[in-house]
Scaffold this active site. Structure first.
Site, PDB file in Angstrom:
ATOM      1  N   ASP A  37     -68.680  51.378 -28.526  1.00 52.00           N
ATOM      2  CA  ASP A  37     -67.518  50.490 -28.460  1.00 52.00           C
ATOM      3  C   ASP A  37     -67.778  49.159 -29.150  1.00 52.00           C
ATOM      4  O   ASP A  37     -66.896  48.591 -29.776  1.00 52.00           O
ATOM      5  CB  ASP A  37     -67.125  50.228 -27.000  1.00 52.00           C
ATOM      6  CG  ASP A  37     -66.466  51.451 -26.382  1.00 52.00           C
ATOM      7  OD1 ASP A  37     -66.059  52.350 -27.159  1.00 52.00           O
ATOM      8  OD2 ASP A  37     -66.373  51.520 -25.143  1.00 52.00           O
ATOM      9  N   SER A  82     -50.201  85.759 -36.690  1.00 49.94           N
ATOM     10  CA  SER A  82     -50.846  85.952 -35.388  1.00 49.94           C
ATOM     11  C   SER A  82     -51.844  87.102 -35.478  1.00 49.94           C
ATOM     12  O   SER A  82     -52.107  87.614 -36.562  1.00 49.94           O
ATOM     13  CB  SER A  82     -49.803  86.182 -34.302  1.00 49.94           C
ATOM     14  OG  SER A  82     -49.140  87.376 -34.549  1.00 49.94           O
ATOM     15  N   LYS A 118     -62.107  83.448 -28.414  1.00 56.48           N
ATOM     16  CA  LYS A 118     -60.691  83.168 -28.666  1.00 56.48           C
ATOM     17  C   LYS A 118     -60.309  81.990 -27.777  1.00 56.48           C
ATOM     18  O   LYS A 118     -60.101  82.142 -26.571  1.00 56.48           O
ATOM     19  CB  LYS A 118     -59.844  84.399 -28.343  1.00 56.48           C
ATOM     20  CG  LYS A 118     -58.396  84.230 -28.731  1.00 56.48           C
ATOM     21  CD  LYS A 118     -57.709  85.596 -28.749  1.00 56.48           C
ATOM     22  CE  LYS A 118     -56.317  85.518 -29.317  1.00 56.48           C
ATOM     23  NZ  LYS A 118     -55.421  84.667 -28.550  1.00 56.48           N
ATOM     24  N   ASP A 120     -58.265  79.289 -25.972  1.00 55.09           N
ATOM     25  CA  ASP A 120     -56.880  79.302 -25.508  1.00 55.09           C
ATOM     26  C   ASP A 120     -56.289  77.901 -25.636  1.00 55.09           C
ATOM     27  O   ASP A 120     -56.280  77.118 -24.701  1.00 55.09           O
ATOM     28  CB  ASP A 120     -56.842  79.774 -24.056  1.00 55.09           C
ATOM     29  CG  ASP A 120     -55.455  80.242 -23.666  1.00 55.09           C
ATOM     30  OD1 ASP A 120     -54.580  80.298 -24.554  1.00 55.09           O
ATOM     31  OD2 ASP A 120     -55.252  80.548 -22.485  1.00 55.09           O
ATOM     32  N   ARG A 139     -48.632  75.461 -35.742  1.00 54.11           N
ATOM     33  CA  ARG A 139     -48.339  76.750 -36.340  1.00 54.11           C
ATOM     34  C   ARG A 139     -46.830  76.965 -36.509  1.00 54.11           C
ATOM     35  O   ARG A 139     -46.378  77.548 -37.486  1.00 54.11           O
ATOM     36  CB  ARG A 139     -48.942  77.837 -35.450  1.00 54.11           C
ATOM     37  CG  ARG A 139     -48.634  79.201 -35.882  1.00 54.11           C
ATOM     38  CD  ARG A 139     -49.498  80.210 -35.158  1.00 54.11           C
ATOM     39  NE  ARG A 139     -49.080  81.524 -35.556  1.00 54.11           N
ATOM     40  CZ  ARG A 139     -48.307  82.310 -34.830  1.00 54.11           C
ATOM     41  NH1 ARG A 139     -47.897  81.920 -33.657  1.00 54.11           N
ATOM     42  NH2 ARG A 139     -47.938  83.480 -35.281  1.00 54.11           N
ATOM     43  N   GLU A 180     -58.325  75.453 -33.513  1.00 48.19           N
ATOM     44  CA  GLU A 180     -57.608  75.423 -32.244  1.00 48.19           C
ATOM     45  C   GLU A 180     -57.853  74.085 -31.554  1.00 48.19           C
ATOM     46  O   GLU A 180     -58.994  73.671 -31.380  1.00 48.19           O
ATOM     47  CB  GLU A 180     -58.145  76.580 -31.378  1.00 48.19           C
ATOM     48  CG  GLU A 180     -57.258  76.973 -30.252  1.00 48.19           C
ATOM     49  CD  GLU A 180     -56.150  77.945 -30.677  1.00 48.19           C
ATOM     50  OE1 GLU A 180     -55.961  78.188 -31.887  1.00 48.19           O
ATOM     51  OE2 GLU A 180     -55.474  78.447 -29.765  1.00 48.19           O
ATOM     52  N   LYS A 296     -63.473  89.407 -36.727  1.00 48.34           N
ATOM     53  CA  LYS A 296     -63.033  89.279 -38.111  1.00 48.34           C
ATOM     54  C   LYS A 296     -63.968  90.037 -39.043  1.00 48.34           C
ATOM     55  O   LYS A 296     -65.194  89.921 -38.902  1.00 48.34           O
ATOM     56  CB  LYS A 296     -63.028  87.801 -38.519  1.00 48.34           C
ATOM     57  CG  LYS A 296     -62.120  86.946 -37.673  1.00 48.34           C
ATOM     58  CD  LYS A 296     -62.283  85.473 -37.945  1.00 48.34           C
ATOM     59  CE  LYS A 296     -61.358  84.689 -37.016  1.00 48.34           C
ATOM     60  NZ  LYS A 296     -61.533  83.245 -37.123  1.00 48.34           N
ATOM     61  N   CYS A 414     -40.533  72.587  13.216  1.00 48.88           N
ATOM     62  CA  CYS A 414     -41.005  71.910  12.015  1.00 48.88           C
ATOM     63  C   CYS A 414     -42.301  71.168  12.352  1.00 48.88           C
ATOM     64  O   CYS A 414     -42.352  70.440  13.337  1.00 48.88           O
ATOM     65  CB  CYS A 414     -39.935  70.925  11.545  1.00 48.88           C
ATOM     66  SG  CYS A 414     -40.513  69.731  10.343  1.00 48.88           S
ATOM     67  N   CYS A 417     -41.380  67.023  12.261  1.00 54.12           N
ATOM     68  CA  CYS A 417     -40.478  66.326  13.186  1.00 54.12           C
ATOM     69  C   CYS A 417     -40.266  67.116  14.470  1.00 54.12           C
ATOM     70  O   CYS A 417     -39.555  66.667  15.358  1.00 54.12           O
ATOM     71  CB  CYS A 417     -39.140  66.063  12.505  1.00 54.12           C
ATOM     72  SG  CYS A 417     -38.157  67.554  12.265  1.00 54.12           S
ATOM     73  N   CYS A 432     -36.121  73.612   8.368  1.00 50.54           N
ATOM     74  CA  CYS A 432     -35.937  72.541   9.346  1.00 50.54           C
ATOM     75  C   CYS A 432     -34.616  71.882   9.017  1.00 50.54           C
ATOM     76  O   CYS A 432     -34.408  71.449   7.885  1.00 50.54           O
ATOM     77  CB  CYS A 432     -37.088  71.537   9.235  1.00 50.54           C
ATOM     78  SG  CYS A 432     -36.726  69.917   9.918  1.00 50.54           S
ATOM     79  N   CYS A 437     -35.821  64.206   9.100  1.00 49.06           N
ATOM     80  CA  CYS A 437     -37.232  64.615   9.151  1.00 49.06           C
ATOM     81  C   CYS A 437     -38.000  63.838   8.070  1.00 49.06           C
ATOM     82  O   CYS A 437     -37.650  63.878   6.891  1.00 49.06           O
ATOM     83  CB  CYS A 437     -37.326  66.123   8.915  1.00 49.06           C
ATOM     84  SG  CYS A 437     -38.997  66.700   8.624  1.00 49.06           S
TER      85      CYS A 437
HETATM   86  S1  IVH Z   1     -58.240  83.323 -36.439  1.00 50.97           S
HETATM   87  C1  IVH Z   1     -54.825  85.208 -38.875  1.00 50.97           C
HETATM   88  N1  IVH Z   1     -59.990  82.611 -34.645  1.00 50.97           N
HETATM   89  O1  IVH Z   1     -55.365  82.916 -31.436  1.00 50.97           O
HETATM   90  C2  IVH Z   1     -55.932  84.841 -38.005  1.00 50.97           C
HETATM   91  N2  IVH Z   1     -57.704  82.466 -34.059  1.00 50.97           N
HETATM   92  O2  IVH Z   1     -53.379  85.008 -30.894  1.00 50.97           O
HETATM   93  C3  IVH Z   1     -56.032  83.385 -37.833  1.00 50.97           C
HETATM   94  N3  IVH Z   1     -57.292  81.572 -31.820  1.00 50.97           N
HETATM   95  O3  IVH Z   1     -52.840  81.767 -33.584  1.00 50.97           O
HETATM   96  C4  IVH Z   1     -56.540  83.011 -36.522  1.00 50.97           C
HETATM   97  N4  IVH Z   1     -59.398  81.238 -31.282  1.00 50.97           N
HETATM   98  O4  IVH Z   1     -54.265  80.054 -32.332  1.00 50.97           O
HETATM   99  C5  IVH Z   1     -58.688  82.761 -34.920  1.00 50.97           C
HETATM  100  N5  IVH Z   1     -61.664  81.972 -33.183  1.00 50.97           N
HETATM  101  C6  IVH Z   1     -60.374  82.111 -33.450  1.00 50.97           C
HETATM  102  C7  IVH Z   1     -59.379  81.772 -32.529  1.00 50.97           C
HETATM  103  C8  IVH Z   1     -58.038  81.972 -32.860  1.00 50.97           C
HETATM  104  C9  IVH Z   1     -58.141  81.131 -30.887  1.00 50.97           C
HETATM  105  C10 IVH Z   1     -55.828  81.611 -31.662  1.00 50.97           C
HETATM  106  C11 IVH Z   1     -55.036  81.115 -32.834  1.00 50.97           C
HETATM  107  C12 IVH Z   1     -54.102  82.237 -33.196  1.00 50.97           C
HETATM  108  C13 IVH Z   1     -54.049  82.993 -31.915  1.00 50.97           C
HETATM  109  C14 IVH Z   1     -53.630  84.419 -32.118  1.00 50.97           C
END
Ligand code: IVH
Length: 676
Positions: A37, A82, A118, A120, A139, A180, A296, A414, A417, A432, A437
């Site tokens: 800082d 997706s 993956k 979330d 997206r 993400e 992948k 209740c 009360c 109630c 109350c």
């Molecule tokens: S690759 C076309 N890698 O999952 C592929 N996606 O359900 C491009 N996500 O829209 C995405 N972790 O928001 C990829 N290690 C990861 C990921 C990931 C989370 C999400 C992403 C995507 C969604 C699909």
């Protein structure tokens, strides 16, 4: 200006960037937060003295100024598609076979994969031109997303300028990095605790919280949310030639963006399956949410051969985990009183970690449910979150019973009360019926002040509790008669927070009719029904005098809702409260009564709003303009027809003057929106 200042500024920026990277990307800080800082403060001080030296990639430039009114739309250069899902080992093997078939690879040959967690959260794309962060977007529908650059800039893991630790690589002229945005579990819990305290609705899960934070129009609030990023792919690029996905991840890492450390190279599908299952059991170790794994194909050449379907690329698939469950013990079952007197059984649990948060309560919905599932105090139960914050009891582990568990008996009164608990004929609920109350009064006031209703910032549950207990308010209308002198005497209320609350209460008097109707807390009338009623009746008086037939004549309103509306307004006590509300100056009319009447001075015209208006909140002014057929944009351009300038206008006023855009003060704005 001396060149030593320039050098000093440069050096400070480099040092801060170095420590940003150590802290946010490598998870290995070398200095304390305090020391960090101090560096940032020193840089801010020097830049204030020499504003001509400020550059957009300076670490001081992360948090922007004024809120915007909407996000511009951005078209993605490479669509953000997706991913298809799988749920079993065999489905993963089928995926591997399908790829071999489509690329004419022999069945016995292995394909290389990269397996990642993956995360979330919310997918974003980050565009860099000549190494500088130029914009970032969500997206959206996969082809077009929202430009949330200002909010992304506040995330310190996102470099405002790409770095290269290794001279063997060069910075590409254009690159889009995908990843993400997520909120760590601890931050999620902190945020929700804070919101509960403030009386604001809680986020159901870290993903919703991240999405909500990324879509805030005021980046100063986003900056406080401590969002994080894992980058996992390259979208569009020029000037580099990666051959494999693993090389892409390596490049992203070298540019200074965080890549999840658990990404793993696998030689074949069996290694993939093994790794996926390993994480199925390990995900609780993480301090962020993952809902599966992403698999992948490693070779980018194979990506090209495989191509995409309309929805998803064929070279990637996800392996989804089952929703998280946890086992814990029911310590006791208590009965809660809702705002309309509904008695709801709630289980107090031995605290247990579930889907990112520590859970110590579960709703048991109603007494029939307890009977059906035979839930007893002392039972061990399986919990699961079903999209809500409060988890549910899935089942009872009867084999764990010791014999000392206590079956639950339905209350006859209740708990607050001691009024009689009555079971409504058609309903499964106990209620109630005592309108005085204290528990009900508190819930009603909390609801009244809540987001969907009068939205009074700062009037949270803890404060309502004190106000009712101390006798300062007996119903929600009394809120409008609170005095500063009363508020400062309360616990945890200083001068500033008392002033702010008085201001927020005052401001809430201008809410539109639908919010007020919702705030009244009429049984079976939520925000949607309130909107329908406001649309039909224009004023609260007209609604209060409506007959059963009139009410039932409205599409969407049936006899049950009509009856509860009628019953509500016939109640003498309620009539008194409504009189008090009116006397305090609360708006009881529909604000945009001109709705759908196109005002020629507004229709088709584009407006930008800046500064604070006295009579309208931003949202109200926007709604008003839109209801008259106008458009509201976030920034001033030559095409802007009007700039509405309230008090303390920002730089938009200068821009408007420069571009000869018509500027309206509040008075002139009101004239324009009146029906001609
Ligand atoms: S690759 C076309 N890698 O999952 C592929 N996606 O359900 C491009 N996500 O829209 C995405 N972790 O928001 C990829 N290690 C990861 C990921 C990931 C989370 C999400 C992403 C995507 C969604 C699909």
């Amino acid at each position: 200006m001396s060149s030593t200042i320039k050098g000093k500024i440069q050096q400070l920026r480099d040092t801060i960037r170095y420590h940003d990277r150590k802290y946010y990307v490598e998870n290995n800080p070398e200095i304390t937060d305090y020391e960090y800082d101090q560096l940032l403060k020193e840089l801010q001080r020097l830049e204030k003295l020499h504003p001509e030296l400020i550059t957009p990639d300076s670490p001081t430039q992360r948090v922007g100024g004024e809120p915007i009114t909407q996000f511009p739309t951005i078209e993605h250069r490479v669509p953000m598609l997706s991913i298809d899902n799988t749920y079993s080992d065999d489905e993963l093997r089928e995926f591997d076979q399908r790829i071999k078939r489509m690329t004419e690879i022999e069945t016995h040959q292995d394909i290389e994969y990269v397996v990642e967690l993956k995360i979330d959260g919310v997918a974003v794309t980050l565009s860099y031109e000549n190494g500088l962060f130029v914009r970032g977007a969500t997206r959206g529908d996969g082809f077009k997303g929202d430009d949330v650059s200002a909010n992304l800039r506040t995330i310190r893991q996102i470099p405002l300028r790409l770095e290269l630790s290794d001279k063997q690589y060069k910075i590409p002229p254009v690159i889009e990095i995908r990843g993400e945005i997520y909120l760590p579990n601890k931050e999620f819990q902190r945020l929700n605790d804070e919101r509960e305290e403030e009386g604001e609705p809680q986020f159901a899960n870290p993903r919703n919280a991240a999405a909500g934070s990324l879509k805030l129009l005021d980046s100063r609030i986003t900056a406080r949310r401590r969002l994080r990023l894992f980058a996992y792919a390259i979208g569009y690029f020029e000037g580099i030639e990666p051959k494999t996905h693993i090389q892409c991840l390596e490049l992203i890492r070298r540019f200074g963006l965080p890549v999840n450390p658990h990404a793993r190279f696998c030689n074949n599908i069996e290694e993939v399956i093994h790794y996926c299952n390993e994480w199925g059991n390990r995900r609780e170790e993480l301090d962020y949410m993952v809902d599966g794994m992403v698999i992948k194909v490693n070779s980018l050449c194979l990506h090209d051969q495989l191509g995409v379907t309309s929805k998803a690329p064929r070279w990637v698939i996800s392996f989804k985990f089952q929703p998280e469950q946890a086992v814990t013990k029911i310590e006791e079952i208590v009965v809660q009183v809702g705002k309309t007197g509904t008695l709801t059984p709630v289980a107090n649990l031995t605290p247990v970690l579930l889907a990112g948060t520590t859970v110590s309560r579960a709703t048991l919905h109603n007494f029939d449910e307890i009977r059906r599932k035979d839930i007893r105090e002392g039972d061990h139960v399986v919990l699961q979150k079903a999209g809500e914050i409060i988890p549910q009891v899935v089942s009872v582990l009867k084999e764990k019973r010791k014999g000392n568990e206590i079956p639950f008996t339905e209350p006859i009164s209740c708990p607050e009360c001691k009024g009689k608990a009555v079971r409504d004929d058609e309903e499964v609920y106990l209620r109630c019926h005592n309108p005085f109350c204290q528990a009900q009064v508190k819930r009603r006031i909390q609801y009244f002040a809540g987001r969907d209703a009068m939205d009074i910032e700062g009037l949270g549950p803890a404060l309502v509790e004190q106000l009712v207990d101390k006798g300062f308010v007996k119903d929600y209308a009394d809120v409008y008669y609170l005095r500063y002198e009363d508020l400062v005497t309360l616990e945890r209320m200083g001068e500033k927070s008392s002033q702010n609350l008085i201001h927020a209460i005052e401001e809430s008097k201008h809410r539109d009719l639908d919010r007020l109707i919702c705030a009244l807390g009429i049984l079976n009338v939520g925000l949607h029904t309130a909107e329908v009623l406001a649309e039909r009746f224009d004023t609260l008086d007209k609604l209060a005098n409506a007959t059963q037939e009139e009410l039932e004549g409205i599409y969407e309103i049936g006899p049950v809702v009509a009856k509860s509306i009628l019953g509500f307004f016939q109640n003498k006590h309620i009539q008194e409260i409504i009189e008090k509300l009116k006397a305090s100056g609360v708006n009881t009319k529909k604000l945009a009564t001109q709705k759908l009447v196109k005002n020629p001075k507004v229709a088709g015209k584009s407006f930008v709003i800046t500064g604070t208006l006295q009579k309208y909140s931003r949202k109200e002014a926007e709604t008003l303009i839109k209801s008259l057929g106008g458009r509201v944009l976030s920034s001033v351009s030559k095409k802007t027809d009007y700039l509405v300038a309230g008090e303390e206008p920002g730089s938009k006023l200068d821009n408007a003057r420069e571009l000869n855009v018509h500027v309206l003060d509040e008075e002139a704005f009101e004239k324009i929106i009146q029906i001609p």
